[in-house]
Design an enzyme around this catalytic site. Structure first.
Site, short mmCIF file in Angstrom:
data_model
loop_
_atom_site.label_atom_id
_atom_site.label_comp_id
_atom_site.label_asym_id
_atom_site.label_seq_id
_atom_site.Cartn_x
_atom_site.Cartn_y
_atom_site.Cartn_z
N GLU A 51 11.86 -3.17 13.16
CA GLU A 51 12.79 -2.75 12.31
C GLU A 51 14.30 -2.44 13.17
OE1 GLU A 51 9.88 -1.06 12.44
OE2 GLU A 51 8.98 -0.74 10.55
N ASP B 106 0.81 -1.25 0.00
CA ASP B 106 0.01 0.06 -0.12
C ASP B 106 1.00 1.27 0.05
OD1 ASP B 106 0.85 -0.69 2.68
OD2 ASP B 106 -0.96 -0.34 3.64
#
Lengths: 319, 319
Positions: A268, A181
């Site tokens: 992350e 997206d």
């Protein structure tokens, strides 16, 4: 590639210059023509001339092609894009836009990982018709993993571990996690990702409530993080804001796993820590100068809720 | 194009075959070589042969290139895409995705019309770096028009009226209104729009609260409308669901104007009625058969609200 289709040029195989057209051209032409002359007996000088003319032209065009890329490195670096995906009303348009973007990027392999038990026919069809190099995997999120693509990214890494040479052909490869997206400028791939040696890092637009999240860089070195959200993280960067050498991932066996969840749900820094690097090793892109551009944005397509059992789809393929 | 860069081929100018490689090739080579022989005095048969070899190769590659497109029509039909746009936090990513999509489409001109008094530098820069053929206009919505791109589309048509030949070079051109937040498969352009003679029509995904809105088609003729929203409209179609011959628009002087607003705010039937066509004339695409695909979706990117005066942008270009 022109030379692949022309039998005459097979005699010149192995003498294609990596070093570029200017210094090597005349030498290559000479060697190439000599080889052809050796294998052929020409009845007339005119026929001989025609063959030489053909070879010169093809060699010239081939070498121009080699040189039309900005850097030799660009030709030799493959980009492996990993996209976790899941069924939703706006998934086909989102994947289609990402497909359109990747169509502009040379030397790329796209790994799409479905969060589900089997291939979705509409996705398979879209990929088949895309003309891209791709692998479509299916792994329903396992117990213990959050439903945010962590398991799917890990499965893609596992797939790469088992199929590295088939995918990369021995080239240097850079791995990038690209959600379906988000919005990507094509320059992100060719100017940033393609030039990553170990770990590249750059700014991302529209992260959470912030218009920009980016590394703070001085003289080419990351000295901190421009972010409002937990700026004390070891690597305060979004998934879309970095790319890593595939070899580094495979040698360090870094994975997202399930334990990053405990650290506040920020995968992350967890993943990057497992690569055993410090911020000194980060290669920042587009993070210094007066007018800095964002080449990737963390966008979200508004969903449309409907009940497929109650709504007429008129025979169209809809998720 | 190869032939543009090679002085030798200038002698062959004007004998490039539109009709394809198979019937005309040998004739073209012969005429081309004859012309070169006439203008040059070759000292040896070998040199003559070399030149012939070069010409044959270039002509062959050039003709292969001409034939690599699916249909002759594709080469001769230009697509003119009109995109009204306005400043918002997600505009740059939205426009960037549309730019990436259009980069895959040959023979296309993109007209972007800003709802504002002047060019936005970030948009200008993005367009300049895109490599696309484009025109960036600026027209702030005039009093009486709704703020939904109607005025901007009208101004684009006016621009085309005054610059038709410069843009199309005399080719058949098809006009398509493509909003910057929608999602388009590249096949929409090459398989649908490129083949429109007068007015093409097709299904659109995610319109309003519906997963699909589409023409109802029987034996190639539009017999009604698959839609829940005012199905009695003369043309119950979304802006993304049709494309029109540019000549038809210019000869009929059709515009969106301000009066469509009074008819319930649905500009599409209003505009199509002004083209003076009936549903019999509509050319439907992909609207019959068992598995019908949507190649365009009416998507919307969730906005991110922030106050630029209060938020640190760290020197990045942000709208």
């Amino acid at each position: 590639m022109i030379s692949d289709n022309v039998p005459l040029l097979k005699h010149c195989h192995g003498i294609e210059a990596d070093q570029g057209i200017h210094p090597a051209t005349s030498h290559i032409f000479q060697v190439c023509i000599d080889r052809i002359m050796k294998v052929s007996n020409f009845r007339t000088p005119m026929l001989k001339g025609i063959v030489i003319g053909v070879v010169i032209t093809l060699a010239f065009l081939h070498l121009s092609n080699v040189n039309s890329n900005d850097a030799v490195q660009s030709k030799d670096t493959m980009i492996v894009v990993v996209t976790p995906t899941y069924r939703r009303s706006v998934r086909l348009p989102d994947l289609t836009r990402l497909k359109n973007t990747l169509l502009n990027i040379a030397n790329l392999h796209w790994i799409i990982v479905e969060d589900g038990p089997s291939a979705v026919p509409a996705v398979s069809r879209m990929l088949q018709m895309s003309g891209l190099n791709y692998t479509y995997l299916q792994y329903k999120t396992k117990f213990g993993y959050p439903r945010r693509g962590w398991y799917q990214r890990d499965m893609a890494i596992e797939y790469l571990e088992n199929n590295k040479h088939t995918i990369t052909g021995g080239q240097h490869a850079v791995l990038y996690f690209a959600d379906d997206d988000n919005s990507y400028d094509t320059r992100l791939f060719d100017e940033y990702i393609r030039n990553v040696k170990k770990i590249g890092i750059w700014g991302v637009g529209l992260v959470g409530t912030m218009p920009v999240e980016a590394p703070a860089v001085e003289n080419g070195v990351v000295v901190g993080w421009h972010t409002d959200w937990r700026p004390n993280r070891s690597f305060a960067v979004d998934m879309a804001g970095f790319a890593v050498s595939l070899d580094l991932v495979l040698t360090t066996k870094a994975r997202f796993g399930t334990s990053c969840e405990k650290a506040g749900g920020s995968p992350e820094p967890c993943f990057l820590e497992r690569l055993g690097i410090s911020t000194d090793h980060l290669e920042p892109f587009g993070a210094e100068g007066v007018k800095k551009e964002l080449l990737v944005w963390h966008t979200h397509t508004s969903p449309l809720k409907y009940d497929k059992r109650k709504v007429d789809l008129y025979g169209y393929i809809v998720e």
